[in-house]
Write an enzyme that holds these catalytic residues in place. Structure first.
Site, PDB file in Angstrom:
ATOM      1  N   SER A 152       0.890  -1.223   0.041  1.00  0.00           N
ATOM      2  CA  SER A 152       0.033   0.001   0.041  1.00  0.00           C
ATOM      3  C   SER A 152       1.069   1.156  -0.043  1.00  0.00           C
ATOM      4  O   SER A 152       1.675   1.594  -1.115  1.00  0.00           O
ATOM      5  CB  SER A 152      -1.037  -0.014   1.297  1.00  0.00           C
ATOM      6  N   MET A 153       0.713   2.091   0.966  1.00  0.00           N
ATOM      7  CA  MET A 153       1.616   3.284   1.060  1.00  0.00           C
ATOM      8  C   MET A 153       2.757   2.895   1.343  1.00  0.00           C
ATOM      9  O   MET A 153       3.758   4.063   0.939  1.00  0.00           O
ATOM     10  CB  MET A 153       0.884   4.195   2.099  1.00  0.00           C
TER      11      MET A 153
ATOM     12  N   ASP B 130      -9.361  -2.788  -5.553  1.00  0.00           N
ATOM     13  CA  ASP B 130      -9.042  -4.007  -4.677  1.00  0.00           C
ATOM     14  C   ASP B 130      -9.896  -3.594  -3.607  1.00  0.00           C
ATOM     15  O   ASP B 130      -9.820  -4.135  -2.389  1.00  0.00           O
ATOM     16  CB  ASP B 130      -7.786  -4.178  -4.394  1.00  0.00           C
TER      17      ASP B 130
ATOM     18  N   HIS C  95      -7.682  -5.262  -0.514  1.00  0.00           N
ATOM     19  CA  HIS C  95      -6.407  -4.518  -0.443  1.00  0.00           C
ATOM     20  C   HIS C  95      -5.515  -4.880   0.920  1.00  0.00           C
ATOM     21  O   HIS C  95      -4.517  -4.892   0.530  1.00  0.00           O
ATOM     22  CB  HIS C  95      -6.905  -3.030  -0.354  1.00  0.00           C
TER      23      HIS C  95
END
Length: 627
Positions: free
Chosen positions: A285-286, A531, A582
């Site tokens: 992710s980030m 997602d 996700h």
């Protein structure tokens, strides 16, 4: 023995013993796996299914009512409405005896199945690969995402002493602080609006070690399944490391306050020195954006000072899991009006409760006072996300283009102008934000596109562009390998309908128009592909096309894409072994298999796998190779 223990033993099966089974009568029918099968007629099966469904509904209703009583008692104790001492006198054994036996049996069945789905693949992926001769080879360093990293208090001022070494993000301590002392929790979790650092007297830091990211709160796993499977190949703290970070901070402040990138560089170099192998970096992710920034920082003069060969020398592979490389569209309404799908689609009663608990203007202030969160604002502008009539991921049967990102049913004021593209929405956000937030974003981030090699090379000298893969390039590391693993097929926020907020008590200008529901619009939110959190264009464009454009990848770094369809187990609250969600994808069996193969030096055998139309969409993006 307490009533609670008796209740647990009466309802929940004993995990230490196996259920006995009576022998099947002759003749025995078996399925293709050799398991015995009992034949019933279609009519009987229908009756059984209907009867079981009704019993399960009664079970959920009854247990839900009991849970409601307990929750009501918890909150009512503040107002002395319910006498908790009287509640403790309830004989739970007698209560259980009053419940029909069929419902109790159903509770056992559901609990047993949930235990099986939660523990569906603990260690099994790693054990299978171990049997094939795969073992630990490359040191593994994991860079988690936002939800993955707990934040704990180290402040010793009077306001913080009650929270010392307790997590105010990522634990039940957070829940308790948020419910019982919201003002204090907000004061701790928000950064100083002008400096982007700790407020005076407050000191929150990222939790460290595997405990920082394996679970968000007790029972809600994040990286734990990956750690379990890595361990079966021989990984432990000597050759695996979690590089947790304070995700509220901008990357610049991460290094300034915590020396995060300096320490990450040292861990990578130590891993190579002690193992004799290059490292594998795993980001989620980030965390993928943070890692992309690091790849620039580590080689830049005056920063990491590693020189142009550092990445090629020390990094074997980068596993990019659900990386929000071009941001997350839901990040913009979060900082504009404190909303997203999860809030817009609540019912009226839930919205009332949420507003009383944490109003929209409070959520806006909270999100804006976390500079790291603004790295998730969408990058690429209209070239990636479309214009007023078109978007690359529009489908032929759509009635409304995704290109108009924020739509207004009534556009007759400065607060509700004409429909806005992503670029115009960003400008609208800046115009309607406090000066401190606008200055913070414009000083820290860049969301555009570099259309020439000269621009890309020049941008490499500007740290505020290091998070944007459309303005800077990959390192000159021809031996580096990038694996993009992400889920597809789960509806994800793509655009919104807004209206002017005419509530005289409101402190924000606009709000999602939840009255609009028709066609693709669900309570003001238009859903697209992705997602569930990050849209497909952000997860996939750079991997499928962007890093195949020469100016963004001049060294020809190998990039492989492996998409995983969202095929959730309907009985599993987290989606089971085939989820593409996700966050829950971190427990997906095939993802764990792919990660272990790369870590074990077998990544070259992985073939690309496309499930979505990302390649077709990418060809429509208005970003072209150098002529």
């Amino acid at each position: 023995m307490s009533s609670f223990n008796v209740l647990r033993r009466r309802v929940l099966p004993d995990s230490s013993s196996e259920t006995s089974r009576a022998p099947s009568p002759n003749p025995v029918f078996r399925d293709k796996d050799g398991e015995p099968v009992t034949l019933v007629t279609a009519s009987k099966l229908k009756k059984l299914s209907s009867h079981r469904s009704k019993r399960r509904q009664w079970l959920l209703f009854g247990l839900g009512g009991l849970f409601g009583i307990v929750v009501a008692a918890f909150f009512a104790q503040q107002n002395d409405v319910i006498n908790l001492e009287g509640l403790m006198d309830i004989n739970l054994v007698s209560l259980l005896d009053a419940i029909p036996a069929g419902i109790v049996n159903d509770a056992k069945d559901i609990t047993r199945h949930e235990r099986e789905t939660v523990n569906y693949d603990s260690f099994t992926v790693g054990l299978h690969l171990q049997s094939q001769g795969v073992k630990a080879r490359h040191p593994v360093i994991m860079i988690p995402g936002v939800i993955s990293t707990g934040l704990e208090s180290w402040g010793t001022e009077e306001v913080s002493r009650q929270y010392f070494r307790k997590r105010l993000w990522g634990s039940w301590s957070m829940m308790r602080a948020l419910v019982l002392d919201k003002a204090s929790w907000k004061r701790h979790i928000m950064l100083d609006k002008l400096t982007g650092l700790d407020p005076p007297g407050i000191k929150l830091r990222a939790a460290q070690g595997f405990d920082a990211a394996d679970f968000f709160i007790t029972g809600y796993w994040i990286w734990s399944k990956i750690l379990e499977n890595l361990a079966t190949l021989g990984y432990d703290p000597s050759n695996a490391f979690t590089a947790a970070y304070d995700w509220r901070l901008s990357c610049e402040k991460l290094e300034l306050r915590d020396h995060y990138f300096t320490r990450l560089k040292a861990h990578i170099e130590t891993g190579v020195k002690t193992s004799g192998e290059k490292v594998v970096l795993v980001s989620h992710s980030m965390g993928s954006q943070v890692l992309f920034y690091f790849l620039h920082w580590v080689e830049a003069e005056g920063h990491g000072n590693g020189g142009p060969d550092w990445v090629d020398t020390f990094v074997d592979s980068w596993i990019n899991i659900s990386g929000s490389m071009l941001g997350a569209l839901k990040g913009l309404p979060a900082v504009l009006s404190g909303e997203m799908k999860d809030t817009a689609q609540l019912n009226a009663f839930a919205v009332y409760g949420l507003e009383k608990f944490l109003a929209k203007h409070e959520r806006v202030e909270l999100f804006r006072a976390m500079p790291g969160a603004s790295s998730m604002l969408p990058m690429g502008g209209n070239a990636v996300w479309g214009n007023k009539t078109w978007a690359p991921d529009d489908s032929s049967n759509q009635t409304i283009s995704y290109g108009t990102f924020i739509n207004f049913k009534e556009s007759n004021s400065t607060q509700s102008p004409a429909n806005l593209t992503v670029e115009e929405s960003h400008a609208y956000l800046m115009k309607n934000s406090d000066t401190w937030y606008r200055d913070q974003v414009q000083r820290t981030y860049s969301y555009g596109v570099a259309h020439s090699k000269a621009e890309v090379e020049e941008n490499g000298k500007d740290a505020k562009k290091w998070m944007n893969p459309l303005e800077t390039r990959l390192p000159l590391a021809p031996h580096l390998k990038i694996y993009c693993f992400y889920g597809v097929g789960k509806r994800t926020e793509r655009s919104y309908w807004y209206r002017e907020d005419r509530d005289p008590m409101s402190k924000i200008n606009v709000t999602i128009d939840t009255s609009i529901t028709y066609g693709e619009i669900d309570r003001g939110v238009i859903m697209g592909e992705g997602d569930g959190t990050v849209p497909l264009m952000s997860n996939g464009y750079m991997c499928a096309k962007g890093w195949r454009i020469n100016r963004y990848n001049p060294a020809g770094v190998t990039v492989k894409v492996y998409e995983m369809p969202h095929e959730p187990d309907r009985f599993s609250p987290r989606g089971g072994p085939n989820t593409g969600d996700h966050v829950d994808i971190l427990g997906r069996a095939s993802l764990n298999d792919l990660i272990l193969r790369v870590a074990g030096g077998k990544g070259n055998h992985i073939e690309e796998n496309y499930v979505s139309n990302i390649r077709e969409y990418s060809e429509k993006v208005k970003i072209y190779d150098d002529r």
